[in-house]
Design a protein around this motif. Sequence first.
Motif, PDB file in Angstrom:
ATOM      1  N   ARG A  84      -3.025  -0.657 -13.010  1.00  0.00           N
ATOM      2  CA  ARG A  84      -3.467  -0.725 -11.389  1.00  0.00           C
ATOM      3  C   ARG A  84      -2.640  -1.673 -10.684  1.00  0.00           C
ATOM      4  O   ARG A  84      -2.440  -1.631  -9.526  1.00  0.00           O
ATOM      5  N   MET A  85      -1.540  -2.693 -11.433  1.00  0.00           N
ATOM      6  CA  MET A  85      -0.551  -3.345 -10.459  1.00  0.00           C
ATOM      7  C   MET A  85       0.454  -2.433 -10.135  1.00  0.00           C
ATOM      8  O   MET A  85       0.982  -2.562  -9.096  1.00  0.00           O
ATOM      9  N   ALA A  86       0.808  -1.553 -11.122  1.00  0.00           N
ATOM     10  CA  ALA A  86       1.881  -0.489 -10.804  1.00  0.00           C
ATOM     11  C   ALA A  86       1.461   0.377  -9.571  1.00  0.00           C
ATOM     12  O   ALA A  86       2.309   0.500  -8.669  1.00  0.00           O
ATOM     13  N   ALA A  87       0.330   0.768  -9.802  1.00  0.00           N
ATOM     14  CA  ALA A  87      -0.224   1.747  -8.575  1.00  0.00           C
ATOM     15  C   ALA A  87      -0.196   0.783  -7.204  1.00  0.00           C
ATOM     16  O   ALA A  87       0.309   1.627  -6.012  1.00  0.00           O
ATOM     17  N   ALA A  88      -0.448  -0.392  -7.320  1.00  0.00           N
ATOM     18  CA  ALA A  88      -0.271  -1.268  -5.905  1.00  0.00           C
ATOM     19  C   ALA A  88       1.308  -1.239  -5.737  1.00  0.00           C
ATOM     20  O   ALA A  88       1.590  -0.981  -4.354  1.00  0.00           O
ATOM     21  N   ARG A  89       2.219  -1.192  -6.507  1.00  0.00           N
ATOM     22  CA  ARG A  89       3.496  -1.514  -6.257  1.00  0.00           C
ATOM     23  C   ARG A  89       3.863  -0.385  -5.453  1.00  0.00           C
ATOM     24  O   ARG A  89       4.751  -0.101  -4.609  1.00  0.00           O
ATOM     25  N   ALA A  90       3.579   1.077  -6.158  1.00  0.00           N
ATOM     26  CA  ALA A  90       3.963   2.167  -5.803  1.00  0.00           C
ATOM     27  C   ALA A  90       3.422   2.329  -4.279  1.00  0.00           C
ATOM     28  O   ALA A  90       4.021   2.989  -3.738  1.00  0.00           O
ATOM     29  N   TYR A  91       2.157   2.124  -4.081  1.00  0.00           N
ATOM     30  CA  TYR A  91       1.548   2.330  -2.747  1.00  0.00           C
ATOM     31  C   TYR A  91       2.322   1.554  -1.950  1.00  0.00           C
ATOM     32  O   TYR A  91       2.593   1.744  -0.634  1.00  0.00           O
ATOM     33  N   ALA A  92       2.774   0.311  -2.273  1.00  0.00           N
ATOM     34  CA  ALA A  92       3.511  -0.521  -1.300  1.00  0.00           C
ATOM     35  C   ALA A  92       4.845   0.144  -0.952  1.00  0.00           C
ATOM     36  O   ALA A  92       5.192  -0.121   0.281  1.00  0.00           O
ATOM     37  N   ARG A  93       5.641   0.583  -1.887  1.00  0.00           N
ATOM     38  CA  ARG A  93       6.883   1.269  -1.761  1.00  0.00           C
ATOM     39  C   ARG A  93       6.817   2.289  -0.639  1.00  0.00           C
ATOM     40  O   ARG A  93       7.476   2.396   0.142  1.00  0.00           O
ATOM     41  N   GLU A  94       5.670   3.143  -0.999  1.00  0.00           N
ATOM     42  CA  GLU A  94       5.339   4.245  -0.379  1.00  0.00           C
ATOM     43  C   GLU A  94       5.157   4.205   0.976  1.00  0.00           C
ATOM     44  O   GLU A  94       5.541   4.853   2.393  1.00  0.00           O
ATOM     45  N   THR A  95       4.310   3.072   1.495  1.00  0.00           N
ATOM     46  CA  THR A  95       3.797   2.769   2.973  1.00  0.00           C
ATOM     47  C   THR A  95       4.695   1.911   3.429  1.00  0.00           C
ATOM     48  O   THR A  95       4.413   1.461   4.656  1.00  0.00           O
ATOM     49  N   GLY A  96       5.558   1.319   3.004  1.00  0.00           N
ATOM     50  CA  GLY A  96       6.565   0.214   3.528  1.00  0.00           C
ATOM     51  C   GLY A  96       5.644  -1.300   3.712  1.00  0.00           C
ATOM     52  O   GLY A  96       6.111  -1.817   4.725  1.00  0.00           O
ATOM     53  N   ARG A  97       4.635  -1.281   2.965  1.00  0.00           N
ATOM     54  CA  ARG A  97       4.026  -2.837   2.867  1.00  0.00           C
ATOM     55  C   ARG A  97       4.475  -3.676   2.161  1.00  0.00           C
ATOM     56  O   ARG A  97       4.694  -3.539   1.135  1.00  0.00           O
TER      57      ARG A  97
END
Length: 419
Positions: free
Chosen positions: A406-419
């Motif tokens: 779940r933490m990795a999914a958040a990190r992948a999301y952050a990378r993808e969206t530049g947040r």
Amino acid sequence: MTPRGWAVLTLAALVTALLVAGALLVPWHRPPAPRADQLAALRDLPVDQVARGREFRAALRPGAYGALALGLVVALLLGFTPLGARLVELAGRPFGDHWIARAVLGGLAVVLVADLLTLPFAAWRHAVLTRYGLSTHGWSGWTVDLLKSYAVSAVIGAVALLGFYTVTRLAPRWWWAFGAAGAAGLVVLLSFVLPVLVEPVFNRFTPMEQGPLRTELMAMAARDGVPVRDVLVADASRRTKAVNAYVSGLGPTRRVVVYDTLLREATPAEVTSVVAHELGHARDRDVAVGTLTGALGAAAVVVALHLLGSWGPLTRLAGVDSVAEPRAFGLLIALVTVAGLVTAPVQAAVSRRVEARADAHALALTGDPATFEAMQRRLAGVNLADPDPPRWEYLWSASHPSTVERMAAARAYARETGR
Ligand SMILES: [Zn+2]
């Protein structure tokens, strides 16, 4: 066509419907959670938190697997030997062997014996939870909860047993068709009534008090297009320190529930993150889809039980003439127990996909991966989770992605969206 032919056809149709529902409704595409991010997340977690979670899970394991093994042995003994039939006869004896006594009291006796024999393991679990400070209500509270759950099961069980054996008596050749419809109907009915009739037996639910957090949550739900009448707070703290939230119910009984422990432990932003996850369940109609597949599954089980149960070697083992008689209830329980064990990994895999989708929804809705990750960290810490559990255990029984996933999914999301 014979009734048996119709039963085979019906089972084939139900299994096909289940497969189609699975293919169309389960989010098989899962949002990315790269293993490299998972390992990085694991390294970022406090070492003592990870160690304590693993120690706690290891302490629970012997009891959990002991209960599983003993439960299976008891079910097999009651189903594949004449012991189950003997028990049902015994329960009916004081009432002149009347069929209703055998059906209801006999059926409940079979279930009760299995429950009582595994009770020591349930007590072990409570002792471990208490030792690790997760359980907050003592043995008296635990006992009251246990008796309440017996009472609830007895009421639902009695209705189901009486209904089922009435049908097998009235329609000896077609009972499986009515039984399948009844089982499916019961699943749907329970989805509606559990939140309003059963959940209040164990917890008190109060509307979240007015304030900035409630306003924020209701605004988020409106923004998300999910009409939520209220966010309810459950007084979970009277039995546990664990934090949680969930959605349950259908249509008019649908509700988002947060534990009071969550409000106490987490920051408002983290609570918002959790509720965003729950809104994902509501938006994707996960309860409705679960109810639909549950209903199809229950109907399929009844038809399969009929077909399997008319197999001579099985009924001979159980010492009964037909699977449709109350004396064969132990055999039904044994078959259902085995089926449950075999399908557990599939159910867990489906549940994890659905949960991963709700996580993705929470990330998109809040646009705040940092808080999402902080919340996962807190969830794991308070609930003493193993953030990266053993693979086999994960595949067998994990209903949610692991903390590091779940933490990795958040990190992948952050990378993808530049947040
Ligand atoms: Zn969820």
